[in-house]
Design an enzyme around this catalytic site. Sequence first.
Site, short mmCIF file in Angstrom:
data_model
loop_
_atom_site.label_atom_id
_atom_site.label_comp_id
_atom_site.label_asym_id
_atom_site.label_seq_id
_atom_site.Cartn_x
_atom_site.Cartn_y
_atom_site.Cartn_z
N LYS A 140 2.90 7.88 -8.79
CA LYS A 140 2.51 8.53 -7.55
C LYS A 140 1.24 9.36 -7.79
O LYS A 140 1.06 9.93 -8.87
CB LYS A 140 3.66 9.42 -7.09
CG LYS A 140 3.55 9.99 -5.69
CD LYS A 140 4.87 10.68 -5.34
CE LYS A 140 4.89 11.23 -3.92
NZ LYS A 140 6.21 11.82 -3.58
N SER A 216 8.16 10.35 0.56
CA SER A 216 6.71 10.37 0.41
C SER A 216 6.19 9.48 -0.71
O SER A 216 4.97 9.30 -0.85
CB SER A 216 6.25 11.80 0.16
OG SER A 216 6.79 12.29 -1.06
N SER A 240 12.39 11.74 -1.19
CA SER A 240 11.14 10.96 -1.28
C SER A 240 11.13 9.86 -2.32
O SER A 240 10.19 9.07 -2.37
CB SER A 240 9.96 11.90 -1.54
OG SER A 240 9.69 12.68 -0.40
#
Length: 540
Positions: A140, A216, A240
């Site tokens: 990420k 996310s 997330s």
Amino acid sequence: MDDLIESARHWALARKLPVDGQDLPDLAEAVAALAAAVAQQAAELDMTQAAAPFGQVLRALAPQPWPGVPGRAEAETETGQGSEAWVRASLDCIEQAAPGRLAWMDIDAEGALAEARLRDQERRQGRVRGPLHGMPIGIKDMFDRQGHASGWGSPLRQGSAPAAADAAIVARLRAAGAVVLGTQHMAEFAMSPTGWNAAHGPGRNPWDTDRVSGGSSSGAAMSVAAGHVPLAIGSDTGGSVRLPASLCGLTGLKPTQYRISMAGAMPLSASLDCIGPLAHSAELCGQAYLAMAGADGVDLACLDAVASVGSVPRHPRVAVPQWRDDDPLSDDMRRALDEAVRALRDGGVECVTVPSPYPLLQRAGLLASTLLGVEAAALHQRWLREHGGQYGRQVRRRITRGLLVPGVDYYDALRLREPFLRQYLREVQGEADALLLPTTPDVAPRVEDTQAGDQARLERDFALLSVWTRGINYLGLPVLNLPVGTGAGGMPLGMQLVGPPLGEDRVLALGRMFQQVTDWHLRRPAAGAEPGRKATKETT
């Protein structure tokens, strides 16, 4: 409510808070709802009850580990090809398999190929670091890589200085032999459960690119589901990792709070932030977890506890809720969970019925939102004052809400964590090794339904999407999302197995067992699905 809004307006003006006037009525209403939830729960606290160090609470309440060899390392991930060839195949797949480059923010092809050649050389010399050796992975865009600046999903990070060192988890994954291909799409400041990003576009689901990926950790799920990489690393503050894993048909692990070092990672809410892997199987998630977990001298909150992926004992027990008619679950999700219970029983698991934990989790979710709101607002308030116009509106509203939360409510939410966890363990999970829950109410929503329109309505929709995940972060417990079926349009559905504190061994072992008797984790979206075209499942 008018008096409350006016009071919030005066408070914002007096403190010169960066709050948008047109958003103030909605923000005041949201803060009032949080305050009411905190007050209701805090009414039973007495003055002697302080906020205990939550990491120590988790350790004190952890059961004995399941049998299993710490550091277990099956070589299931061996592909028969060298690391350099594997990296090149990943780079080709990114260009061919939807959603393509949208899933990635920065691809360091030359750096990854150079690292892959070193892993191949080590293999030829008989030096194999473990099951992740030579594997291309994504991370990420919130984790430091030496010589690179992470973007955190925001244009505000453009021009930031390159990191002097790898984040702790990046260094540990490299030490385990993984090859970091690059950084991946994420929601702005990790603040959207759908994967929405105002600057970089929405996360799109490889099963149907008209639907959201979830967030996310949107790019992590997009890239693994599309076949770009077998493993990606995300973060989970309210769901997330689990939300995008569920919506994209993947396995995803949120570890126990403080189990994995946050050093070198973007902070959002120190009380709730966790780091976890997304992959197709519980086996690979377990190997990534073993590579990342452990004490860290930089992140002193990180727990010093032995990590294991466990093995299932003879009589495991899973708590299965008796769903209420008004629990937020689609008919497809209820059917999928019923089938999952049958599969668990066929695998030798004792499934015990417990009352629906939805009311408790709903309250825990509101307490989690109180912590997240204040901690995120504290971190962002300077940037909001100086660069508020560069935040997406959805994210700005969520963060500025925390500026209006009273300090006493925040501290009460901290004080309530231990008694709330004890209540959950006593009344819900009991003697069971895990609790079965849905991950989302239904399949992924359409992208167009999550972008425009009334902001208050969107926030209600977002809260509903994460209603089964957010409260678990407040409890600090480990959770494994597993693919469990399909709903409308053949879109994936996911379930959660929630373990006790430090119970990663339980959920991972149960996840591996479940995936031995089901094949949902083997199904893939159609290769090269284009926007507007539904993907279909393939069994591989």
